[in-house]
Motif scaffolding. Sequence first.
Motif, PDB file in Angstrom:
ATOM      1  N   ASP A   1       0.858  -1.174   0.000  1.00 14.51           N
ATOM      2  CA  ASP A   1       0.000   0.000   0.000  1.00 14.51           C
ATOM      3  C   ASP A   1       0.893   1.222   0.000  1.00 14.51           C
ATOM      4  OD1 ASP A   1      -2.213   1.582   0.067  1.00 14.51           O
ATOM      5  OD2 ASP A   1      -2.454   1.479   2.248  1.00 14.51           O
ATOM      6  N   GLY A   2       0.834   1.982  -1.060  1.00 14.83           N
ATOM      7  CA  GLY A   2       1.655   3.189  -1.120  1.00 14.83           C
ATOM      8  C   GLY A   2       2.894   3.056  -1.972  1.00 14.83           C
ATOM      9  N   VAL A   3       3.103   1.871  -2.597  1.00 12.17           N
ATOM     10  CA  VAL A   3       4.235   1.723  -3.518  1.00 12.17           C
ATOM     11  C   VAL A   3       4.119   2.744  -4.642  1.00 12.17           C
ATOM     12  CG1 VAL A   3       5.301   0.175  -5.212  1.00 12.17           C
ATOM     13  CG2 VAL A   3       4.639  -0.694  -2.973  1.00 12.17           C
ATOM     14  N   ASP A   4       2.865   3.036  -5.019  1.00 11.32           N
ATOM     15  CA  ASP A   4       2.622   3.973  -6.109  1.00 11.32           C
ATOM     16  C   ASP A   4       2.635   5.431  -5.661  1.00 11.32           C
ATOM     17  OD1 ASP A   4       2.238   2.510  -8.547  1.00 11.32           O
ATOM     18  OD2 ASP A   4       0.510   1.593  -7.610  1.00 11.32           O
ATOM     19  N   GLU A   5       2.782   5.654  -4.361  1.00  8.47           N
ATOM     20  CA  GLU A   5       2.785   7.042  -3.905  1.00  8.47           C
ATOM     21  C   GLU A   5       4.000   7.775  -4.459  1.00  8.47           C
ATOM     22  OE1 GLU A   5       0.376   8.620  -2.145  1.00  8.47           O
ATOM     23  OE2 GLU A   5      -0.732   6.752  -2.447  1.00  8.47           O
ATOM     24  N   GLU A   6       3.820   9.042  -4.744  1.00  7.93           N
ATOM     25  CA  GLU A   6       4.907   9.856  -5.299  1.00  7.93           C
ATOM     26  C   GLU A   6       6.000  10.042  -4.258  1.00  7.93           C
ATOM     27  OE1 GLU A   6       5.437  14.281  -7.318  1.00  7.93           O
ATOM     28  OE2 GLU A   6       3.532  13.690  -6.415  1.00  7.93           O
ATOM     29  N   VAL A   7       7.241   9.817  -4.670  1.00  7.10           N
ATOM     30  CA  VAL A   7       8.384  10.051  -3.783  1.00  7.10           C
ATOM     31  C   VAL A   7       8.715  11.544  -3.828  1.00  7.10           C
ATOM     32  CG1 VAL A   7      10.808   9.530  -3.355  1.00  7.10           C
ATOM     33  CG2 VAL A   7       9.273   7.730  -4.170  1.00  7.10           C
ATOM     34  N   VAL A   8       8.685  12.197  -2.670  1.00  2.92           N
ATOM     35  CA  VAL A   8       8.940  13.640  -2.609  1.00  2.92           C
ATOM     36  C   VAL A   8      10.372  13.864  -2.130  1.00  2.92           C
ATOM     37  CG1 VAL A   8       8.226  15.838  -1.613  1.00  2.92           C
ATOM     38  CG2 VAL A   8       6.513  14.091  -2.131  1.00  2.92           C
ATOM     39  N   GLU A   9      11.191  14.460  -2.984  1.00  9.25           N
ATOM     40  CA  GLU A   9      12.602  14.690  -2.673  1.00  9.25           C
ATOM     41  C   GLU A   9      12.737  15.710  -1.537  1.00  9.25           C
ATOM     42  OE1 GLU A   9      12.062  13.498  -6.933  1.00  9.25           O
ATOM     43  OE2 GLU A   9      11.134  14.945  -5.567  1.00  9.25           O
TER      44      GLU A   9
END
Length: 734
Positions: free
Chosen positions: A28-36
């Motif tokens: 759950d959340g693998v698809d969440e955007e990674v925020v630098e």
Amino acid sequence: MSHNTDQDPNGLKDDALAASSTPESIADGVDEEVVEPNRRLFVGWQFLLFAALAIAYSGFHLFSLNVYPMETWSFRIVHIAGALILGYGLFAGARFAEDDQQASPAWLKWVSYALLVPAVYSLVQVFLMQQAINGGAMRIDPAVETLHFGYPLMATTAVAIVLSWFYRQARHRFNPADLVLMVCALASAGYLLMAFNTNMRMSTGTSFAPPGISWAAIAGSLLILELTRRVAGLALVVISAVFLTYVFAGPYLPGFLGYPGLSVQRFFSQVYTDAGILGPTTAVSSTYIILFIIFAAFLQASKVGDYFVNFAFAAAGRARGGPAKVAIFASGLMGMINGTSAGNVVSTGSLTIPLMKKVGYPARSAGAIEAAASTGGQIMPPIMGAGAFIMAEVTGIPYTEIAIAAIIPAILYFASIYFMVDFEAARKGMRGMRKDEIPLFSKLVKQVYLFAPIIILIVALFMGYSVIRAGTLATASAAVVSWISPNKMGLRAILRALQLAGTMSIQIIAVCACAGLIVGVISLTGVGARFSSLLLGLAGVSQLLALFFAMLISILLGMGMPTTAAYAVAASVVAPGLINIGIEPLIAHFFVFYFAVVSAITPPVALASYAAAGISGDNPMGTSVASFKIGLAAFIVPFMFFYSPAMLMEGSAMQILRVGLTATLGIVLLSGMVQKWFFGPVNLPQRLVMLVGAIFLIYGGIYTDIAGLAIGTVLFIMQRKQHGGKGKATASAA
């Protein structure tokens, strides 16, 4: 003791309880955007503004690629300028202030606003020059270009970049120094669009080139380098600076590095053309890469990434060392699409690394496995990150041929990681995950239609559709397929996917433009040809020595760089030299590509391993050494491309089948040698014999294959005798 469920009612109750406790989803959340860490998080109207800009940027590419194409150079200039404007809006040049007390003094803000005056002045001059050209002028007065455009633009760009390094404020606030840089990017691109759409374009690289082209190119190069520093770190910027220094220091260097020299004006009037920044790397980033980033964003928005990981857990989670095997499959699938090893580690590794530690993997092994698997996604067809598209652009070899050639090397790479993981799990007595810890495969298989976009992409490519058309069809199918899934994509989700694509594309576009700067130096100074002559000299002594030297250069150039840039630079420096010593272009470029990819797990600078260490909590250098060991096959297999072209699907069907099978057996022996385990513990003499057998089998010659099979058979018999009972248990656990 196990229950007999036919007779024991308690057994039925336990099974029903296990089934009811089985999780629907573990990912759950693998698809969440990674925020630098340096990405601004806007709110209110600023969020809406930059969201609209990102959507417009992605939409512009879809429209230009499929509906109304622009002139090539103009399209690439707009492509880079858009990324610069978005990038300076979204990524800060310094750390954010925790509170108002840490924020920069007010005078820095007012100095930044004051810089808007010369920046806007240079932009206005571009407009006035365009008016003059439209009025019939053949060219602009050089004094006007220098005094009223070049000097203000150059000074403003340099000062604003330096100011942005010291300007600190809250994460949701905008930096006026970056607003200045956005205006400078607009002015630089505006002048180049104006100049390159007239006869002035023909004068680049000569003494007749207008000085404005050089000023715009210098400012544009500085803007590209600074944005690359913000989104990809210092490594690529330092390498670029070394190459740029070479342009002007080269005439004073001894030996094969010396060259006649180029003036500042001649170099910069040509480097912002298709000989450099607007060359192959930007050609690929402005077409194939941006399109597949949009495709990846649509998959993310429809939660397909979560499904990929859940599917992998359901399929492999119960095997010994289950989470590690899941990491191999899930990271390979995700890495193939998203095109960045370190980014893939962050997205999938945040789930798989803690689970690996939970079943008994040390933190170092868990991080190393994830880093190696995520890196392998870059060599997995059909998408191969973005490397296949650059290779097709540089070599002229059809993309489908490159994707087919990558099949056996990709299988060998992932087989290597799989058996490394399996043997380590056997040696340490690790368990898999329990049935009630993973999703039910029977449920997930009902949603197998979520693989349809990737299948449509592959089918379209092999039916003869262009990469652009196939990518667009796959993107549209991702939206359509979502309508029959639990995560339906409406208008809001589609706009969100376009916004996500615009944001995700900034890093790769900046990196490709920066790599283009290096490629420009290589082509304009001829340093690539001198490296070729060096390799030719080494090949006169030994071709193996020349290949080894080419490997070292490829890894060195790739250290700390994203895969795309690493391959683009190595393809310009190393590949021509390999071709000159008689190696086929496809083999030469695959050789270089593999080592550019595995530079992400090669100490001392290993981006993917460092990202994994950050999640696992282990020492970064230790993790990079461990991931190097796990990916060891990737350092041996490329040498065999030269000795056995059948590995790249060149040869008869029987040759390809034989080489594929024996090389896979060789990988099994190599993994056993590294992990000190086969059917049981392996002593030092046996490990040495295993290494010899592995190299014989991977080599691919008919006689070496026979010798390798003989060695493997003897080892198999010895191990079965020594560890017979354990061997049966091991085989069944696998």
